[in-house]
Design an enzyme around this catalytic site. Structure first.
Site, PDB file in Angstrom:
ATOM      1  N   GLU A  44     -39.038 -13.969 -27.263  1.00 56.50           N
ATOM      2  CA  GLU A  44     -37.713 -13.595 -27.761  1.00 56.50           C
ATOM      3  C   GLU A  44     -37.691 -13.813 -29.265  1.00 56.50           C
ATOM      4  O   GLU A  44     -37.957 -14.919 -29.741  1.00 56.50           O
ATOM      5  CB  GLU A  44     -36.586 -14.403 -27.119  1.00 56.50           C
ATOM      6  CG  GLU A  44     -35.220 -13.909 -27.641  1.00 56.50           C
ATOM      7  CD  GLU A  44     -34.021 -14.668 -27.092  1.00 56.50           C
ATOM      8  OE1 GLU A  44     -32.887 -14.210 -27.338  1.00 56.50           O
ATOM      9  OE2 GLU A  44     -34.207 -15.717 -26.446  1.00 56.50           O
ATOM     10  N   ASP A 118     -29.053  -9.367 -36.238  1.00 55.76           N
ATOM     11  CA  ASP A 118     -28.165  -9.085 -37.359  1.00 55.76           C
ATOM     12  C   ASP A 118     -28.182  -7.580 -37.650  1.00 55.76           C
ATOM     13  O   ASP A 118     -29.255  -7.004 -37.871  1.00 55.76           O
ATOM     14  CB  ASP A 118     -28.643  -9.862 -38.590  1.00 55.76           C
ATOM     15  CG  ASP A 118     -27.624  -9.882 -39.712  1.00 55.76           C
ATOM     16  OD1 ASP A 118     -26.875  -8.892 -39.864  1.00 55.76           O
ATOM     17  OD2 ASP A 118     -27.581 -10.873 -40.456  1.00 55.76           O
TER      18      ASP A 118
END
Length: 212
Positions: A44, A118
């Site tokens: 991840e 983001d």
């Protein structure tokens, strides 16, 4: 990710040294040695506080999970939770995603998660998005043939833009949805995702397949 600075960060990080890998470049091509019986190696990128990674590792004890996060104040919380749960199949790396090829060899990873990265909404910052084509090419190299990328975001513009990047990089798009939880919770959620679900915010998700 902006996190409150912690005066006691260093000793708390040191207390997590069993699962915090600080000199992991030597593991490039050898990650399976950490857990020889693992059926998969999953990664991840941008794990944040680690909720998703920790719960995924707990639900899949036969899978080796590696969590990457450059903000140590966030990663610390995931490490402490993993230790409290006694997980033996989860390790953490503090690094920038741009360095990922220095740590993982070609074809070494089975599945890669990108959860709520983001969006860097300003056009001039597009190259910083974790779904920008330069990042995608790095992921493709470390993923095995037929390896997968699972991407989730609450940001619709980022999702639509990313789909174009995926196609340009010749990633096969599968299981695409723009409202993942429309009929109730699906799968393991991140902390952000749980809040979005409570607010009724649609979650965009797709799975990508690497062909070499």
């Amino acid at each position: 990710m902006r996190m409150r600075k912690r005066n006691n960060l260093a000793p708390r990080m040191e207390a997590c040294s069993a699962i915090w890998l600080r000199d992991a470049k030597s593991l490039r091509g050898k990650w399976r040695e950490l857990m020889p019986e693992a059926k998969e190696l999953r990664l991840e990128i941008g794990c944040g506080k680690g909720k998703f990674t920790v719960e995924t590792a707990a639900a899949n004890p036969d899978v080796l999970m590696i969590a990457v996060e450059k903000v140590q104040e966030a990663m610390l919380l995931g490490m402490e939770r993993a230790l409290a749960m006694g997980l033996k199949n989860l390790y953490f790396l503090s690094l920038d995603a741009a360095e990922i090829e220095e740590y993982f060899d070609d074809g070494e990873v089975d599945l890669l998660y990108l959860n709520f990265c983001d969006p860097w909404p300003r056009k001039k910052n597009a190259k910083r998005r974790l779904t920008f084509h330069t990042f995608l090419e790095k992921y493709k190299r470390i993923l095995k043939n037929e390896g997968e990328i699972h991407f989730k975001t609450d940001n619709a513009p980022l999702f639509e833009w990313s789909l174009e990047e995926f196609e340009a990089c010749k990633l096969e798009i599968r299981n695409l949805t723009r409202d993942l939880h429309a009929n109730g919770p699906v799968g393991i959620m991140t902390g952000y995702e749980e809040k979005f679900y409570e607010l009724g915010t649609p979650i965009n998700r797709c799975e990508l397949i690497v062909h070499k």
